[in-house]
Design an enzyme around this catalytic site. Structure first.
Site, mmCIF file in Angstrom:
data_model
loop_
_atom_site.group_PDB
_atom_site.id
_atom_site.type_symbol
_atom_site.label_atom_id
_atom_site.label_comp_id
_atom_site.label_asym_id
_atom_site.label_seq_id
_atom_site.Cartn_x
_atom_site.Cartn_y
_atom_site.Cartn_z
ATOM 1 N N ALA A 59 26.709 55.840 56.154
ATOM 2 C CA ALA A 59 26.835 55.776 54.642
ATOM 3 C C ALA A 59 27.055 54.105 54.394
ATOM 4 O O ALA A 59 27.734 53.341 55.077
ATOM 5 C CB ALA A 59 27.973 56.577 54.430
ATOM 6 N N ASP A 74 39.459 31.715 40.894
ATOM 7 C CA ASP A 74 38.413 30.786 40.274
ATOM 8 C C ASP A 74 38.222 29.558 41.119
ATOM 9 O O ASP A 74 39.422 28.915 41.551
ATOM 10 C CB ASP A 74 39.369 30.478 39.059
ATOM 11 C CG ASP A 74 39.316 31.465 38.171
ATOM 12 O OD1 ASP A 74 38.737 32.684 38.298
ATOM 13 O OD2 ASP A 74 39.909 31.229 36.595
ATOM 14 N N HIS A 78 34.184 26.627 38.060
ATOM 15 C CA HIS A 78 34.161 27.748 37.056
ATOM 16 C C HIS A 78 34.202 27.241 35.640
ATOM 17 O O HIS A 78 33.883 27.691 34.732
ATOM 18 C CB HIS A 78 35.094 28.780 37.354
ATOM 19 C CG HIS A 78 35.490 29.741 36.255
ATOM 20 N ND1 HIS A 78 34.491 30.480 35.750
ATOM 21 C CD2 HIS A 78 36.718 30.253 35.596
ATOM 22 C CE1 HIS A 78 34.907 31.374 34.775
ATOM 23 N NE2 HIS A 78 36.314 31.161 34.779
ATOM 24 N N HIS A 206 42.695 26.632 32.754
ATOM 25 C CA HIS A 206 41.517 26.669 33.350
ATOM 26 C C HIS A 206 40.966 25.135 33.187
ATOM 27 O O HIS A 206 40.324 24.380 33.956
ATOM 28 C CB HIS A 206 40.446 27.335 32.305
ATOM 29 C CG HIS A 206 40.420 28.873 32.866
ATOM 30 N ND1 HIS A 206 41.209 29.745 32.151
ATOM 31 C CD2 HIS A 206 39.676 29.628 33.626
ATOM 32 C CE1 HIS A 206 40.855 31.060 32.897
ATOM 33 N NE2 HIS A 206 39.954 30.832 33.481
HETATM 34 MN MN MN Z 1 38.189 33.993 36.728
#
Ligand code: MN
Length: 257
Positions: A59, A74, A78, A206
């Protein structure tokens, strides 16, 4: 011999392994961005065979998922501030193992789901628990992981957009400028607060953290099983060439109290 000591501690239960990873499946919540931005799909899979004519004894499936799905890392590339920095495959393995610090704002988040972590909170953590050591991953504990099996509760998006906890602008800068912090982890869908698109700059974790060549870590599980200090984290993303992020298995070695 330190490895033998660690193995003995695992065998006698004085150190336990805590899984900080949420289950990854078709129902794993994913970020939803407003128009006109592109959105990442939920995980899906297509069967190649399952002990049938296409593969009588085996499988296996083909997966489709975004790089930023479920418990994931991240990488610096990014974000536009980190372009030219590391992709996932370029991260040195020693950076993916290190001391773990946990800043617990569970009570504050229960009272205010949009709670913003402050630089003062982080300074208070260091004052109480000692200076953050080189190579540290900081986890922002909020209790949000308890919502992870319910996408609507997890994303918590209403008329004013998503309401989820995260660092404010000053805390984001503090994390990125701390010489000893390698990564920042959260229980929510992204490393920034739900309201962070409206901050100045937008999405400051970020912006600053990835721009400083550090790493983000999202959608962590079992943060309530972590001490404020004294644990070791192991972050294991796929070694994805040119990857901006990757689902990751994240483990913590935690001393029993
Ligand atoms: Mn992310």
């Amino acid at each position: 011999m330190p490895i033998a000591d660690l193995l003995a501690a695992l065998a006698d239960g004085s150190v336990t392994v805590v899984d900080l990873t949420q289950p990854l499946s078709e129902t794993t919540p994913v970020l939803i961005l407003p128009e006109p931005f592109a959105n990442t799909p939920h995980l899906s899979r297509e069967r190649l065979s399952k002990y049938d004519d296409a593969g009588p004894a085996w499988a296996w499936d083909v997966l489709t998922f975004g790089e930023h799905t479920g418990t994931h890392l991240d990488a610096p590339i990014h974000w536009i501030t980190g372009q030219g920095g590391e992709d996932v495959a370029s991260i040195a393995p020693a950076r993916l193992v290190g001391p773990l610090r946990v800043v617990d704002k569970t009570a504050e988040t229960a009272a205010d789901p949009g709670y913003l972590l402050t630089a003062q909170d982080l300074q208070d953590h260091e004052a109480e628990h000692g200076p953050i050591e080189p190579g540290t991953w900081v986890v922002f504990r909020t209790g949000w992981g308890s919502r992870a099996s319910d996408e609507a509760a997890f994303l918590n998006a209403g008329e004013q957009g998503p309401v989820t906890p995260g660092p404010d602008v000053e805390a984001s800068r503090w994390l990125a400028e701390h010489p000893n912090i390698v990564g920042f982890g959260v229980e929510t869908v992204g490393i920034d607060a739900g309201a962070a698109g409206g901050f100045d700059p937008g999405f400051p974790v970020h912006n600053f953290l990835l721009g400083a060549g550090r790493y983000g870590l999202t959608q962590l599980a079992n943060a309530d099983r972590l001490p404020a200090t004294g644990a070791l984290i192991v972050v294991a993303p796929l070694k994805l060439v040119d990857g901006t992020g990757s689902p990751a298995r994240v483990l913590a070695f935690v001393p029993s109290t």
